[in-house]
Design a protein around this motif. Sequence first.
Motif, mmCIF file in Angstrom:
data_model
loop_
_atom_site.group_PDB
_atom_site.id
_atom_site.type_symbol
_atom_site.label_atom_id
_atom_site.label_comp_id
_atom_site.label_asym_id
_atom_site.label_seq_id
_atom_site.Cartn_x
_atom_site.Cartn_y
_atom_site.Cartn_z
ATOM 1 N N MET A 16 0.830 -1.211 0.000
ATOM 2 C CA MET A 16 0.000 0.000 0.000
ATOM 3 C C MET A 16 0.860 1.255 0.000
ATOM 4 S SD MET A 16 -3.167 -1.117 2.486
ATOM 5 C CE MET A 16 -3.715 0.548 2.655
ATOM 6 N N ALA A 17 1.961 1.235 0.706
ATOM 7 C CA ALA A 17 2.861 2.388 0.743
ATOM 8 C C ALA A 17 3.466 2.649 -0.631
ATOM 9 C CB ALA A 17 3.958 2.180 1.785
ATOM 10 N N VAL A 18 3.837 1.591 -1.336
ATOM 11 C CA VAL A 18 4.406 1.742 -2.681
ATOM 12 C C VAL A 18 3.358 2.306 -3.636
ATOM 13 C CG1 VAL A 18 5.285 0.446 -4.674
ATOM 14 C CG2 VAL A 18 6.194 0.000 -2.393
ATOM 15 N N VAL A 19 2.132 1.777 -3.579
ATOM 16 C CA VAL A 19 1.059 2.269 -4.452
ATOM 17 C C VAL A 19 0.768 3.736 -4.144
ATOM 18 C CG1 VAL A 19 -1.397 2.046 -5.002
ATOM 19 C CG2 VAL A 19 0.039 0.006 -4.856
ATOM 20 N N MET A 20 0.674 4.072 -2.871
ATOM 21 C CA MET A 20 0.395 5.456 -2.474
ATOM 22 C C MET A 20 1.509 6.394 -2.946
ATOM 23 S SD MET A 20 -0.492 6.831 1.302
ATOM 24 C CE MET A 20 -1.978 7.768 1.435
ATOM 25 N N ALA A 21 2.740 5.966 -2.805
ATOM 26 C CA ALA A 21 3.870 6.786 -3.257
ATOM 27 C C ALA A 21 3.811 6.993 -4.766
ATOM 28 C CB ALA A 21 5.193 6.135 -2.860
ATOM 29 N N VAL A 23 1.116 6.953 -6.740
ATOM 30 C CA VAL A 23 0.004 7.849 -7.045
ATOM 31 C C VAL A 23 0.378 9.294 -6.731
ATOM 32 C CG1 VAL A 23 -2.322 8.509 -6.301
ATOM 33 C CG2 VAL A 23 -1.818 6.124 -6.829
ATOM 34 N N ARG A 24 0.997 9.522 -5.598
ATOM 35 C CA ARG A 24 1.348 10.880 -5.175
ATOM 36 C C ARG A 24 2.528 11.477 -5.938
ATOM 37 N NH1 ARG A 24 -0.966 13.343 -0.960
ATOM 38 N NH2 ARG A 24 -2.307 12.109 0.366
ATOM 39 N N LEU A 25 3.476 10.635 -6.340
ATOM 40 C CA LEU A 25 4.713 11.146 -6.925
ATOM 41 C C LEU A 25 4.792 11.032 -8.446
ATOM 42 C CD1 LEU A 25 7.176 9.772 -4.229
ATOM 43 C CD2 LEU A 25 6.180 12.064 -4.388
ATOM 44 N N ALA A 26 3.873 10.308 -9.065
ATOM 45 C CA ALA A 26 3.902 10.174 -10.524
ATOM 46 C C ALA A 26 3.790 11.568 -11.148
ATOM 47 C CB ALA A 26 2.756 9.288 -11.003
ATOM 48 N N PRO A 27 4.687 11.902 -12.066
ATOM 49 C CA PRO A 27 4.665 13.248 -12.650
ATOM 50 C C PRO A 27 3.438 13.471 -13.538
ATOM 51 C CG PRO A 27 6.288 11.881 -13.756
ATOM 52 C CD PRO A 27 5.757 11.076 -12.612
ATOM 53 N N SER A 28 3.006 14.720 -13.616
ATOM 54 C CA SER A 28 1.901 15.111 -14.499
ATOM 55 C C SER A 28 2.497 15.611 -15.810
ATOM 56 C CB SER A 28 1.071 16.222 -13.858
ATOM 57 O OG SER A 28 0.434 15.762 -12.704
ATOM 58 N N GLY A 111 -4.171 11.203 -2.624
ATOM 59 C CA GLY A 111 -3.500 12.115 -3.553
ATOM 60 C C GLY A 111 -3.762 11.791 -5.010
ATOM 61 N N PHE A 112 -4.897 11.104 -5.286
ATOM 62 C CA PHE A 112 -5.232 10.803 -6.680
ATOM 63 C C PHE A 112 -5.380 12.109 -7.450
ATOM 64 C CE2 PHE A 112 -6.922 6.797 -4.838
ATOM 65 C CZ PHE A 112 -6.218 5.910 -5.628
ATOM 66 N N PRO A 113 -4.735 12.222 -8.621
ATOM 67 C CA PRO A 113 -4.844 13.456 -9.386
ATOM 68 C C PRO A 113 -6.057 13.456 -10.319
ATOM 69 C CG PRO A 113 -3.211 12.013 -10.385
ATOM 70 C CD PRO A 113 -3.730 11.306 -9.159
ATOM 71 N N GLN A 128 -18.066 31.925 -24.393
ATOM 72 C CA GLN A 128 -18.442 30.540 -24.121
ATOM 73 C C GLN A 128 -17.298 29.904 -23.342
ATOM 74 O OE1 GLN A 128 -19.273 28.660 -27.908
ATOM 75 N NE2 GLN A 128 -21.335 29.503 -27.956
ATOM 76 N N LEU A 129 -17.638 29.270 -22.231
ATOM 77 C CA LEU A 129 -16.650 28.615 -21.383
ATOM 78 C C LEU A 129 -16.915 27.120 -21.397
ATOM 79 C CD1 LEU A 129 -14.386 28.818 -19.193
ATOM 80 C CD2 LEU A 129 -16.237 28.979 -17.509
ATOM 81 N N PHE A 130 -15.877 26.350 -21.694
ATOM 82 C CA PHE A 130 -15.981 24.891 -21.713
ATOM 83 C C PHE A 130 -15.035 24.323 -20.675
ATOM 84 C CE2 PHE A 130 -16.934 26.526 -25.896
ATOM 85 C CZ PHE A 130 -18.154 25.933 -26.151
ATOM 86 N N LEU A 131 -15.495 23.310 -19.960
ATOM 87 C CA LEU A 131 -14.674 22.672 -18.929
ATOM 88 C C LEU A 131 -14.713 21.163 -19.107
ATOM 89 C CD1 LEU A 131 -16.516 25.060 -17.153
ATOM 90 C CD2 LEU A 131 -14.480 24.649 -15.833
ATOM 91 N N GLU A 132 -13.584 20.546 -18.846
ATOM 92 C CA GLU A 132 -13.508 19.092 -18.840
ATOM 93 C C GLU A 132 -12.685 18.673 -17.631
ATOM 94 O OE1 GLU A 132 -12.437 15.336 -21.742
ATOM 95 O OE2 GLU A 132 -11.380 17.222 -22.064
ATOM 96 N N ALA A 133 -13.240 17.792 -16.820
ATOM 97 C CA ALA A 133 -12.547 17.284 -15.641
ATOM 98 C C ALA A 133 -12.444 15.771 -15.779
ATOM 99 C CB ALA A 133 -13.317 17.645 -14.370
ATOM 100 N N ARG A 134 -11.243 15.254 -15.574
ATOM 101 C CA ARG A 134 -11.052 13.811 -15.729
ATOM 102 C C ARG A 134 -10.007 13.308 -14.753
ATOM 103 N NH1 ARG A 134 -9.173 17.854 -18.566
ATOM 104 N NH2 ARG A 134 -7.424 17.532 -19.905
ATOM 105 N N GLN A 135 -10.130 12.037 -14.451
ATOM 106 C CA GLN A 135 -9.209 11.418 -13.505
ATOM 107 C C GLN A 135 -8.094 10.709 -14.254
ATOM 108 O OE1 GLN A 135 -12.502 9.215 -12.116
ATOM 109 N NE2 GLN A 135 -11.563 7.265 -12.629
ATOM 110 N N ARG A 136 -6.996 10.525 -13.574
ATOM 111 C CA ARG A 136 -5.854 9.837 -14.175
ATOM 112 C C ARG A 136 -5.902 8.334 -13.926
ATOM 113 N NH1 ARG A 136 0.550 11.176 -13.486
ATOM 114 N NH2 ARG A 136 1.291 9.395 -14.678
ATOM 115 N N PHE A 137 -6.332 7.947 -12.743
ATOM 116 C CA PHE A 137 -6.332 6.532 -12.373
ATOM 117 C C PHE A 137 -7.762 6.045 -12.189
ATOM 118 C CE2 PHE A 137 -2.311 8.213 -10.601
ATOM 119 C CZ PHE A 137 -1.419 7.431 -11.320
#
Length: 158
Positions: A16-21, A23-28, A111-113, A128-137
């Motif tokens: 779990m610590a490795v997965v959490m790290a 998720v939190r540290l993967a570059p955008s 810390g999911f982005p 006109q304003l357009f927005l898109e929100a999406r998850q990475r994982f």
Amino acid sequence: MKTALLLIAVGLLAFMAVVMAYVRLAPSDPARWHRPIHPAGSVFTPGVGEPTRVFKKEGGAWGYMVGLSEPPETVLERLDLIALGTPRTRRIAGSPEEGMVTWVTRSALWGFPDYTTAQALSARDGTQLFLEARQRFGSEDFGVNEARLRAWLAALGG
């Protein structure tokens, strides 16, 4: 038996610590997330009586606001302040001057982005304003992106 259970528990915690790290540290990668939502020059006609709308979609949400009286740059400047006032949110690409901005918002615990892009275009009836929100994982965001878009648009006056 106790030793085996202890080893299993330690192994699970380490995993779990490795997965959490990760998720939190993967570059955008801004190039992956900062992309136009609505092509410039194309015509967008909202539903009758729907100047603001948000749709849930797989992996996130999509929304729009039309008929804004301010110029695109001013709309994005105001939205940028709203977005940056959201906990754990920072801008990763673009600017109001560019006409498009992308932010990353991270969940509190893991810390999911989640990436949100806003694009403002000038039109006959106003901005006109357009927005898109999406998850990475993952494939389900439990309505978090939709709720964020609704909150930001409400704060903007929609």
